[in-house]
Design a protein around this motif. Structure first.
Motif: not given
Length: 294
Positions: A137-143
């Protein structure tokens, strides 16, 4: 028969989506600042912050780096944690302190648009996780990110040698170096919520405006520009006001993109230091993280 087959496929798809949602997990990552103290690679080592049993957000993890070497050399430790817990169906809330926000800001600006393997959230002793399905995936899942006593804008204590200049990290913490190290506006669309402490006394002659004994409001408030400036509380006569939220400050200085001041220490009650018990300005942020990171 065709109608039955369509219904069956729809039911199967719903089951798969429900299973995926059930497997999704939220984590809260805590990234330390200068001096370190936690065991690097051990996400359950809370020595830097305080008692590990303290509420600090859902599925909390301590992302430890050495707090001594320069930002670029230690960024890999942060990327390992983000890969582990913030990829695939998993999402992260992130809390940082001091140079921890510089570390995260650098990592997002430099690597946040790169391809990342989706990981299984099961770290080994080095703090690295295995691939989950081989996909990327591209980058990270950050809220969101919350930053207490941020040193992302540098500190005059590094400029004037009040900290040991032999430390590689202290060289990065010089105000002009910190502000030129990476594009602070490039947050990969992640919001940073800033917590600025003002119980500063020991180094008040070196730090402009209000400070928490380590960083001034120009840094802890996420203020843009190539150097620091004097900012304070509304009651201060000799400095411009640091504004809450994203608004420009008194005098016209602005904040970096997607940086918002959540807390300004008008009562001058909070210094920079955890003191082994989630103390100082960290205490204000920890309370918000505990309530909001679900």
């Amino acid at each position: 028969m065709m109608r039955i087959a369509q219904l069956s496929r729809s039911a199967m798809l719903l089951c798969l989506l429900a299973a995926g949602a059930a497997n999704a997990t939220n984590y809260t990552l805590w990234i330390n600042g200068r001096t370190g103290g936690g065991a690097v690679g051990n996400y359950n080592s809370w020595n830097y912050w305080g008692p590990g049993a303290t509420a600090a957000g859902v599925n909390k993890k301590s992302v430890n780096w050495d707090g001594y070497n320069n930002i670029s050399s230690q960024s890999g430790k942060i990327r390992d944690a983000l890969d582990c817990f913030c990829t695939g169906s998993n999402w992260c809330y992130i809390a940082t302190h001091s140079a921890g926000q510089m570390m995260l800001g650098y990592t997002l600006a430099q690597y946040g648009a790169s391809a990342r393997y989706k990981k299984n959230a099961t770290p080994n002793s080095a703090g690295q996780c295995g691939n989950s399905d081989g996909g990327t995936q591209t980058g990270w899942n950050i809220k969101w990110v919350r930053a207490a006593g941020s040193a992302a804008g540098g500190s005059e204590l590094a400029d004037y040698g009040s900290w040991a200049l032999s430390e590689p990290l202290v060289k990065d913490l010089k105000t002009t170096t910190a502000r030129a190290m990476y594009d602070h506006n490039n947050t990969q669309n992640v919001w940073f919520y800033m917590y600025a402490g003002a119980k500063g006394t020991l180094y008040s002659g070196l730090l402009p405006g209000q400070d928490d004994e380590a960083v001034s409001y120009h840094s802890s408030g996420g203020i843009a520009g190539s150097s620091g400036r004097s900012l304070g509380n509304p009651s201060d006569w000799f400095s411009n006001d640091l504004t809450l939220g994203t608004a420009s400050n008194e005098g016209g200085s602005t904040k970096w993109n997607r940086h918002s001041v959540s807390f300004r220490d008008d009562g001058e009650n909070h210094n920079h230091y955890a003191s082994g018990n989630w103390g100082g300005i960290i205490s204000v942020m920890r309370n918000d993280v505990a309530n909001l990171a679900k």
